[in-house]
Motif scaffolding. Sequence first.
Motif, PDB file in Angstrom:
ATOM      1  N   LEU A  24       0.826  -1.212   0.000  1.00 51.42           N
ATOM      2  CA  LEU A  24       0.000   0.000   0.000  1.00 51.42           C
ATOM      3  C   LEU A  24       0.858   1.258   0.000  1.00 51.42           C
ATOM      4  CD1 LEU A  24      -2.951  -0.893   2.393  1.00 51.42           C
ATOM      5  CD2 LEU A  24      -3.036  -0.475  -0.067  1.00 51.42           C
ATOM      6  N   PHE A  25       1.975   1.223   0.722  1.00 54.01           N
ATOM      7  CA  PHE A  25       2.873   2.379   0.725  1.00 54.01           C
ATOM      8  C   PHE A  25       3.367   2.665  -0.686  1.00 54.01           C
ATOM      9  CE2 PHE A  25       7.159   4.215   1.066  1.00 54.01           C
ATOM     10  CZ  PHE A  25       6.833   5.400   1.707  1.00 54.01           C
ATOM     11  N   LEU A  26       3.770   1.614  -1.394  1.00 60.46           N
ATOM     12  CA  LEU A  26       4.250   1.805  -2.771  1.00 60.46           C
ATOM     13  C   LEU A  26       3.117   2.198  -3.719  1.00 60.46           C
ATOM     14  CD1 LEU A  26       6.699  -1.188  -3.210  1.00 60.46           C
ATOM     15  CD2 LEU A  26       7.284   1.242  -3.294  1.00 60.46           C
ATOM     16  N   LEU A  27       2.001   1.479  -3.615  1.00 52.93           N
ATOM     17  CA  LEU A  27       0.915   1.670  -4.570  1.00 52.93           C
ATOM     18  C   LEU A  27       0.102   2.938  -4.328  1.00 52.93           C
ATOM     19  CD1 LEU A  27      -0.294  -2.005  -4.878  1.00 52.93           C
ATOM     20  CD2 LEU A  27       0.715  -0.622  -6.691  1.00 52.93           C
ATOM     21  N   VAL A  28       0.187   3.492  -3.142  1.00 54.41           N
ATOM     22  CA  VAL A  28      -0.610   4.687  -2.868  1.00 54.41           C
ATOM     23  C   VAL A  28       0.291   5.890  -2.578  1.00 54.41           C
ATOM     24  CG1 VAL A  28      -2.394   5.717  -1.406  1.00 54.41           C
ATOM     25  CG2 VAL A  28      -2.568   3.327  -2.059  1.00 54.41           C
ATOM     26  N   THR A  29       1.043   5.839  -1.508  1.00 57.09           N
ATOM     27  CA  THR A  29       1.818   7.010  -1.098  1.00 57.09           C
ATOM     28  C   THR A  29       2.903   7.374  -2.111  1.00 57.09           C
ATOM     29  OG1 THR A  29       1.439   6.341   1.193  1.00 57.09           O
ATOM     30  CG2 THR A  29       3.132   8.006   0.808  1.00 57.09           C
ATOM     31  N   VAL A  30       3.757   6.422  -2.430  1.00 52.17           N
ATOM     32  CA  VAL A  30       4.848   6.696  -3.378  1.00 52.17           C
ATOM     33  C   VAL A  30       4.276   7.032  -4.751  1.00 52.17           C
ATOM     34  CG1 VAL A  30       6.839   5.668  -4.545  1.00 52.17           C
ATOM     35  CG2 VAL A  30       6.539   5.358  -2.088  1.00 52.17           C
ATOM     36  N   ASP A  31       3.243   6.287  -5.161  1.00 52.26           N
ATOM     37  CA  ASP A  31       2.624   6.565  -6.456  1.00 52.26           C
ATOM     38  C   ASP A  31       1.998   7.955  -6.476  1.00 52.26           C
ATOM     39  OD1 ASP A  31       1.644   5.979  -9.115  1.00 52.26           O
ATOM     40  OD2 ASP A  31      -0.326   5.810  -8.180  1.00 52.26           O
ATOM     41  N   LEU A  32       1.336   8.352  -5.400  1.00 49.50           N
ATOM     42  CA  LEU A  32       0.724   9.684  -5.341  1.00 49.50           C
ATOM     43  C   LEU A  32       1.775  10.778  -5.523  1.00 49.50           C
ATOM     44  CD1 LEU A  32      -1.610  11.685  -4.683  1.00 49.50           C
ATOM     45  CD2 LEU A  32      -1.049  11.346  -2.273  1.00 49.50           C
ATOM     46  N   LEU A  33       2.856  10.668  -4.786  1.00 48.27           N
ATOM     47  CA  LEU A  33       3.901  11.695  -4.872  1.00 48.27           C
ATOM     48  C   LEU A  33       4.564  11.729  -6.240  1.00 48.27           C
ATOM     49  CD1 LEU A  33       5.473  11.246  -1.328  1.00 48.27           C
ATOM     50  CD2 LEU A  33       3.975  13.093  -2.109  1.00 48.27           C
ATOM     51  N   THR A  34       4.925  10.557  -6.759  1.00 49.63           N
ATOM     52  CA  THR A  34       5.601  10.549  -8.055  1.00 49.63           C
ATOM     53  C   THR A  34       4.645  10.901  -9.192  1.00 49.63           C
ATOM     54  OG1 THR A  34       5.329   8.139  -8.231  1.00 49.63           O
ATOM     55  CG2 THR A  34       7.430   8.954  -7.339  1.00 49.63           C
ATOM     56  N   THR A  35       3.366  10.556  -9.055  1.00 52.05           N
ATOM     57  CA  THR A  35       2.384  10.932 -10.070  1.00 52.05           C
ATOM     58  C   THR A  35       2.239  12.444 -10.132  1.00 52.05           C
ATOM     59  OG1 THR A  35       1.156   8.863  -9.927  1.00 52.05           O
ATOM     60  CG2 THR A  35      -0.061  10.774 -10.725  1.00 52.05           C
ATOM     61  N   MET A  36       2.236  13.095  -8.969  1.00 54.46           N
ATOM     62  CA  MET A  36       2.132  14.561  -8.954  1.00 54.46           C
ATOM     63  C   MET A  36       3.338  15.197  -9.641  1.00 54.46           C
ATOM     64  SD  MET A  36       0.366  15.090  -5.183  1.00 54.46           S
ATOM     65  CE  MET A  36       1.457  16.398  -4.805  1.00 54.46           C
ATOM     66  N   TYR A  37       4.528  14.672  -9.380  1.00 52.35           N
ATOM     67  CA  TYR A  37       5.724  15.201 -10.032  1.00 52.35           C
ATOM     68  C   TYR A  37       5.707  14.903 -11.536  1.00 52.35           C
ATOM     69  CZ  TYR A  37       8.127  16.580  -5.768  1.00 52.35           C
ATOM     70  OH  TYR A  37       8.479  17.211  -4.605  1.00 52.35           O
ATOM     71  N   ALA A  38       5.265  13.704 -11.905  1.00 54.39           N
ATOM     72  CA  ALA A  38       5.195  13.345 -13.325  1.00 54.39           C
ATOM     73  C   ALA A  38       4.194  14.236 -14.051  1.00 54.39           C
ATOM     74  CB  ALA A  38       4.827  11.871 -13.486  1.00 54.39           C
ATOM     75  N   VAL A  72      -8.573   2.653   2.061  1.00 59.06           N
ATOM     76  CA  VAL A  72      -9.643   2.052   2.857  1.00 59.06           C
ATOM     77  C   VAL A  72     -10.196   0.819   2.159  1.00 59.06           C
ATOM     78  CG1 VAL A  72     -11.974   2.429   3.764  1.00 59.06           C
ATOM     79  CG2 VAL A  72     -10.225   4.185   4.072  1.00 59.06           C
ATOM     80  N   LEU A  73     -10.466   0.929   0.863  1.00 59.30           N
ATOM     81  CA  LEU A  73     -10.975  -0.209   0.109  1.00 59.30           C
ATOM     82  C   LEU A  73      -9.983  -1.375   0.130  1.00 59.30           C
ATOM     83  CD1 LEU A  73     -13.110  -1.477  -1.743  1.00 59.30           C
ATOM     84  CD2 LEU A  73     -11.937  -0.379  -3.664  1.00 59.30           C
ATOM     85  N   ALA A  74      -8.711  -1.076  -0.076  1.00 60.91           N
ATOM     86  CA  ALA A  74      -7.687  -2.126  -0.060  1.00 60.91           C
ATOM     87  C   ALA A  74      -7.591  -2.771   1.323  1.00 60.91           C
ATOM     88  CB  ALA A  74      -6.332  -1.552  -0.472  1.00 60.91           C
ATOM     89  N   TRP A 103       0.190 -13.245  -4.313  1.00 63.91           N
ATOM     90  CA  TRP A 103      -0.594 -12.029  -4.567  1.00 63.91           C
ATOM     91  C   TRP A 103       0.101 -10.804  -3.970  1.00 63.91           C
ATOM     92  CZ3 TRP A 103      -4.566  -9.967  -0.854  1.00 63.91           C
ATOM     93  CH2 TRP A 103      -5.299  -8.910  -1.407  1.00 63.91           C
ATOM     94  N   LEU A 104       0.549 -10.904  -2.719  1.00 61.48           N
ATOM     95  CA  LEU A 104       1.239  -9.777  -2.092  1.00 61.48           C
ATOM     96  C   LEU A 104       2.551  -9.470  -2.813  1.00 61.48           C
ATOM     97  CD1 LEU A 104       0.581 -10.597   1.669  1.00 61.48           C
ATOM     98  CD2 LEU A 104      -0.382  -8.687   0.356  1.00 61.48           C
ATOM     99  N   GLY A 105       3.261 -10.496  -3.230  1.00 60.71           N
ATOM    100  CA  GLY A 105       4.499 -10.283  -3.984  1.00 60.71           C
ATOM    101  C   GLY A 105       4.246  -9.572  -5.300  1.00 60.71           C
ATOM    102  N   LEU A 106       3.166  -9.964  -5.985  1.00 68.36           N
ATOM    103  CA  LEU A 106       2.813  -9.304  -7.245  1.00 68.36           C
ATOM    104  C   LEU A 106       2.407  -7.850  -7.011  1.00 68.36           C
ATOM    105  CD1 LEU A 106       0.893 -12.184  -9.041  1.00 68.36           C
ATOM    106  CD2 LEU A 106       3.134 -11.237  -9.647  1.00 68.36           C
ATOM    107  N   LEU A 107       1.702  -7.587  -5.918  1.00 67.36           N
ATOM    108  CA  LEU A 107       1.352  -6.196  -5.585  1.00 67.36           C
ATOM    109  C   LEU A 107       2.601  -5.355  -5.336  1.00 67.36           C
ATOM    110  CD1 LEU A 107      -1.777  -6.548  -3.254  1.00 67.36           C
ATOM    111  CD2 LEU A 107      -1.692  -5.662  -5.593  1.00 67.36           C
ATOM    112  N   LEU A 108       3.555  -5.919  -4.609  1.00 70.85           N
ATOM    113  CA  LEU A 108       4.813  -5.200  -4.372  1.00 70.85           C
ATOM    114  C   LEU A 108       5.563  -4.968  -5.678  1.00 70.85           C
ATOM    115  CD1 LEU A 108       6.005  -6.902  -1.087  1.00 70.85           C
ATOM    116  CD2 LEU A 108       5.541  -4.468  -1.398  1.00 70.85           C
ATOM    117  N   ALA A 109       5.606  -5.974  -6.524  1.00 67.62           N
ATOM    118  CA  ALA A 109       6.277  -5.823  -7.823  1.00 67.62           C
ATOM    119  C   ALA A 109       5.579  -4.758  -8.667  1.00 67.62           C
ATOM    120  CB  ALA A 109       6.302  -7.157  -8.555  1.00 67.62           C
ATOM    121  N   ALA A 110       4.249  -4.751  -8.649  1.00 65.25           N
ATOM    122  CA  ALA A 110       3.502  -3.729  -9.396  1.00 65.25           C
ATOM    123  C   ALA A 110       3.803  -2.344  -8.852  1.00 65.25           C
ATOM    124  CB  ALA A 110       2.002  -4.016  -9.325  1.00 65.25           C
ATOM    125  N   GLY A 111       3.863  -2.222  -7.529  1.00 69.29           N
ATOM    126  CA  GLY A 111       4.192  -0.927  -6.930  1.00 69.29           C
ATOM    127  C   GLY A 111       5.565  -0.443  -7.347  1.00 69.29           C
TER     128      GLY A 111
END
Length: 129
Positions: A24-38, A72-74, A103-111
């Motif tokens: 969740l940290f990768l898929l939400v927090t890190v993605d949010l910050l890098t998406t804003m910069y991108a 919350v949904l996740a 599944w968790l490993g794939l989520l981390l890889a996706a993040g």
Amino acid sequence: MPTERHATIADRVEEYWAWAAGALFLLVTVDLLTTMYAAAAVGRAAEANPLVRWALGHPLPVLVALNLAAVVLAAVVFHGVFETYRVTSPRVRPYYGLVIETWLGLLLAAGLAIYANNLTVIVLGASLL
């Protein structure tokens, strides 16, 4: 402390929550910050996710609320999966645990892949996809 082989169900679920938190940290927090910069680097039109692209055109609280709703949904989904693990029969539980771990490993890889893609957009101005 129990060994990996003799871990209790509660220990295993606690470990799954730790991996879920990392995903969740990768898929939400890190993605949010890098998406804003991108988006600042190449414009919001380059965002592949239409919901995020829409949110980028609104004030920051809208984007944050969208990401909070995703967390919350996740968390609800993770809770459901981990509770089914608790009640799964001991005969099937190791296999179900393997599915959860995959599944968790794939989520981390996706993040990590999303993070790498966003960094590529920020630095090079182009997506890896």
